[in-house]
Design a protein around this motif. Structure first.
Motif, PDB file in Angstrom:
ATOM      1  N   ALA A  38      34.334  39.202  45.414  1.00 52.67           N
ATOM      2  CA  ALA A  38      35.466  39.182  46.338  1.00 52.67           C
ATOM      3  C   ALA A  38      36.279  37.896  46.204  1.00 52.67           C
ATOM      4  CB  ALA A  38      34.978  39.340  47.777  1.00 52.67           C
ATOM      5  N   VAL A  39      35.617  36.793  45.829  1.00 55.77           N
ATOM      6  CA  VAL A  39      36.300  35.507  45.731  1.00 55.77           C
ATOM      7  C   VAL A  39      36.828  35.247  44.323  1.00 55.77           C
ATOM      8  CG1 VAL A  39      36.007  33.002  45.943  1.00 55.77           C
ATOM      9  CG2 VAL A  39      34.953  34.527  47.619  1.00 55.77           C
ATOM     10  N   LEU A  40      36.030  35.555  43.290  1.00 56.13           N
ATOM     11  CA  LEU A  40      36.380  35.171  41.924  1.00 56.13           C
ATOM     12  C   LEU A  40      37.061  36.276  41.122  1.00 56.13           C
ATOM     13  CD1 LEU A  40      33.253  33.111  40.795  1.00 56.13           C
ATOM     14  CD2 LEU A  40      35.354  32.317  41.907  1.00 56.13           C
ATOM     15  N   ALA A  41      37.092  37.498  41.649  1.00 53.38           N
ATOM     16  CA  ALA A  41      37.647  38.603  40.862  1.00 53.38           C
ATOM     17  C   ALA A  41      38.593  39.429  41.714  1.00 53.38           C
ATOM     18  CB  ALA A  41      36.518  39.492  40.334  1.00 53.38           C
ATOM     19  N   ASN A  42      39.398  40.219  41.049  1.00 53.46           N
ATOM     20  CA  ASN A  42      40.186  41.225  41.733  1.00 53.46           C
ATOM     21  C   ASN A  42      39.293  42.412  42.077  1.00 53.46           C
ATOM     22  OD1 ASN A  42      42.720  40.013  41.858  1.00 53.46           O
ATOM     23  ND2 ASN A  42      43.147  40.499  39.730  1.00 53.46           N
ATOM     24  N   PRO A  43      39.721  43.296  42.969  1.00 61.09           N
ATOM     25  CA  PRO A  43      38.887  44.449  43.332  1.00 61.09           C
ATOM     26  C   PRO A  43      38.444  45.258  42.115  1.00 61.09           C
ATOM     27  CG  PRO A  43      40.750  44.266  44.816  1.00 61.09           C
ATOM     28  CD  PRO A  43      40.971  43.245  43.726  1.00 61.09           C
ATOM     29  N   ASN A  44      37.212  45.731  42.171  1.00 67.53           N
ATOM     30  CA  ASN A  44      36.629  46.600  41.145  1.00 67.53           C
ATOM     31  C   ASN A  44      36.308  45.863  39.844  1.00 67.53           C
ATOM     32  OD1 ASN A  44      36.975  48.890  42.881  1.00 67.53           O
ATOM     33  ND2 ASN A  44      39.127  48.968  42.235  1.00 67.53           N
ATOM     34  N   ARG A  45      36.300  44.530  39.869  1.00 57.91           N
ATOM     35  CA  ARG A  45      35.939  43.776  38.676  1.00 57.91           C
ATOM     36  C   ARG A  45      34.642  43.020  38.944  1.00 57.91           C
ATOM     37  NH1 ARG A  45      36.796  43.784  33.179  1.00 57.91           N
ATOM     38  NH2 ARG A  45      36.703  41.687  32.341  1.00 57.91           N
ATOM     39  N   ASP A  46      33.718  43.040  38.011  1.00 60.61           N
ATOM     40  CA  ASP A  46      32.429  42.388  38.177  1.00 60.61           C
ATOM     41  C   ASP A  46      32.412  41.104  37.346  1.00 60.61           C
ATOM     42  OD1 ASP A  46      29.851  41.708  38.680  1.00 60.61           O
ATOM     43  OD2 ASP A  46      28.939  43.420  37.676  1.00 60.61           O
ATOM     44  N   VAL A  47      32.303  39.952  38.013  1.00 55.72           N
ATOM     45  CA  VAL A  47      32.253  38.674  37.303  1.00 55.72           C
ATOM     46  C   VAL A  47      30.848  38.071  37.334  1.00 55.72           C
ATOM     47  CG1 VAL A  47      34.674  38.171  37.709  1.00 55.72           C
ATOM     48  CG2 VAL A  47      32.976  37.392  39.365  1.00 55.72           C
ATOM     49  N   VAL A  48      29.859  38.899  37.658  1.00 60.85           N
ATOM     50  CA  VAL A  48      28.467  38.466  37.707  1.00 60.85           C
ATOM     51  C   VAL A  48      27.748  39.004  36.486  1.00 60.85           C
ATOM     52  CG1 VAL A  48      26.337  38.507  39.047  1.00 60.85           C
ATOM     53  CG2 VAL A  48      28.548  38.483  40.223  1.00 60.85           C
ATOM     54  N   GLU A  49      27.226  38.109  35.641  1.00 56.80           N
ATOM     55  CA  GLU A  49      26.487  38.521  34.442  1.00 56.80           C
ATOM     56  C   GLU A  49      25.020  38.179  34.648  1.00 56.80           C
ATOM     57  OE1 GLU A  49      28.340  36.750  31.040  1.00 56.80           O
ATOM     58  OE2 GLU A  49      29.861  38.329  30.947  1.00 56.80           O
ATOM     59  N   VAL A  50      24.228  39.186  34.956  1.00 55.90           N
ATOM     60  CA  VAL A  50      22.824  38.992  35.303  1.00 55.90           C
ATOM     61  C   VAL A  50      21.945  39.939  34.482  1.00 55.90           C
ATOM     62  CG1 VAL A  50      23.211  38.159  37.656  1.00 55.90           C
ATOM     63  CG2 VAL A  50      23.167  40.612  37.206  1.00 55.90           C
ATOM     64  N   PRO A  51      20.647  39.606  34.341  1.00 50.06           N
ATOM     65  CA  PRO A  51      19.739  40.463  33.571  1.00 50.06           C
ATOM     66  C   PRO A  51      19.067  41.540  34.420  1.00 50.06           C
ATOM     67  CG  PRO A  51      18.640  38.414  34.075  1.00 50.06           C
ATOM     68  CD  PRO A  51      20.019  38.304  34.657  1.00 50.06           C
ATOM     69  N   ASP A  52      19.712  41.976  35.495  1.00 49.00           N
ATOM     70  CA  ASP A  52      19.094  42.950  36.396  1.00 49.00           C
ATOM     71  C   ASP A  52      18.690  44.240  35.685  1.00 49.00           C
ATOM     72  OD1 ASP A  52      19.773  41.050  38.221  1.00 49.00           O
ATOM     73  OD2 ASP A  52      21.071  42.331  39.445  1.00 49.00           O
TER      74      ASP A  52
END
Length: 357
Positions: A38-52
């Motif tokens: 919500a803070v670092l991206a526009n809606p519908n964009r994922d800026v989290v790169e995790v090994p989930d």
């Protein structure tokens, strides 16, 4: 006469205005990825790169907890030697990072000619083990161009004798180490980072890292002019988290790195320290250094109509009732070196260097 005082902490740049600021702070357990996006991206964009995706039994690799040392909520970044991987790919490295993207808000992307202040806090465990190849906890990277694969700036932790904190840099692909410190200085306690970059072929770079508990400066570096623009780049962006090599997994362990209060600020109207130094004459401060009050000696009020001020990151400081009859109360300021700027008709007339102890 209007006299508003601003103290300017030393870095390679002095700022006279903040254009915009975005802050990402933890707000409590749950919905952590959603908050970051919500803070670092526009809606519908994922800026989290995790090994989930390869370790879904663990759950989310970034969460939020209350930290008693800071007395606030913070982010926890987890990385496990196995089975965590690099963005769901089998590779010789693994990452858990957040960043900005091409469709992030415009003021979160650095363009050539802009000056940006990045601020955040982090805490390593007191038993942290870095890789002998690389463990990045912060990067500034270009998007686009032939050099986008190599970070222009990185905070790299490296195994050695002793383990090191490294500030690394390149304007092309030949990254080199600008300065190092013993990693032991950073382990087991919260530190705050202020990093200021003027992006350009004749840009500049400065960073200061302080121990939050006592405001001790653990690491600082300034360089100007410095090429801070990788040719062909569309924009530059920050990255935070854990990105490490798996070349020697026997040297590593599962880690948690805590982060808090990410801030990105675009800054305008930059003045060089060299310009200020040229004007730092005639008027004297006494005593200097001081922990209480300093007096302006030989000050002629006919030669200035304003005394302005900015902290290390360029933010104006309210100092109501601190200036009286050419005396300045510095008892509430952090230890360090400051510039006191005298202006006449908006033009800098004099600059004083003030040491607060």
């Amino acid at each position: 006469m209007r006299k508003n005082v601003i103290l300017l902490a030393v870095c390679n740049l002095i700022f006279q205005g903040i254009y915009s600021q975005v802050v990402l702070s933890a707000d409590g357990p749950g919905n952590t990825y959603e908050l970051i996006n919500a803070v670092l991206a526009n809606p519908n964009r994922d800026v989290v790169e995790v090994p989930d995706c390869n370790h879904d039994a663990f759950g989310r690799h970034i969460d939020e907890v209350f930290d008693t040392a800071l007395n606030k909520n913070v982010f926890q970044f987890y990385i496990h030697v196995t089975p965590d991987n690099d963005r769901c790919l089998k590779d010789d490295r693994q990452r858990n990072e957040i960043k900005t993207y091409g469709d992030s808000p415009e003021n979160l992307k650095a363009n050539i000619g802009e000056t940006v202040a990045y601020k955040w806090k982090f805490k390593l465990s007191d038993t942290f083990k870095p890789s002998s190849s690389f463990t990045h906890i912060h990067q500034i990277k270009a998007v686009g161009g032939p050099y986008a694969s190599v970070p222009m700036i990185s905070f790299t932790l490296r195994k050695g004798s002793p383990d090191k904190f490294e500030l690394r840099y390149t304007a092309t692909t030949d990254q080199n180490t600008l300065k190092t410190a013993d990693l032991e200085l950073f382990k087991g306690h919260w530190v705050s980072v202020t990093e200021v970059i003027k992006f350009g072929e004749e840009g500049s770079y400065s960073v200061e890292i302080k121990k939050i508990a006592n405001n001790e400066v653990l690491f600082n570096y300034t360089n100007s002019p410095l090429d801070t623009w990788q040719d062909g780049a569309e924009f530059a962006r920050p990255k935070w988290g854990i990105y490490r090599s798996l070349n020697n997994p026997q040297d590593l362990q599962d880690e948690i790195v805590k982060y808090a209060d990410f801030s990105i600020e675009e800054i305008t109207d930059v003045l060089s320290v060299e310009t200020l130094k040229e004007k730092a004459e005639t008027i004297l401060l006494f005593p200097n250094p001081s922990s209480d009050e300093v007096e302006f000696k030989n000050a002629n009020s006919d030669n200035y109509d304003l005394i302005e001020v900015y902290d290390y990151s360029g933010r104006k400081i309210s100092i109501d009732k601190k200036l009286h009859n050419d005396k300045l109360d510095v008892s509430g300021f952090s230890k360090g070196l400051y510039f006191i700027v005298f202006k006449q008709d908006t033009v800098i007339a004099k600059v004083l260097k003030c040491y607060v102890k």
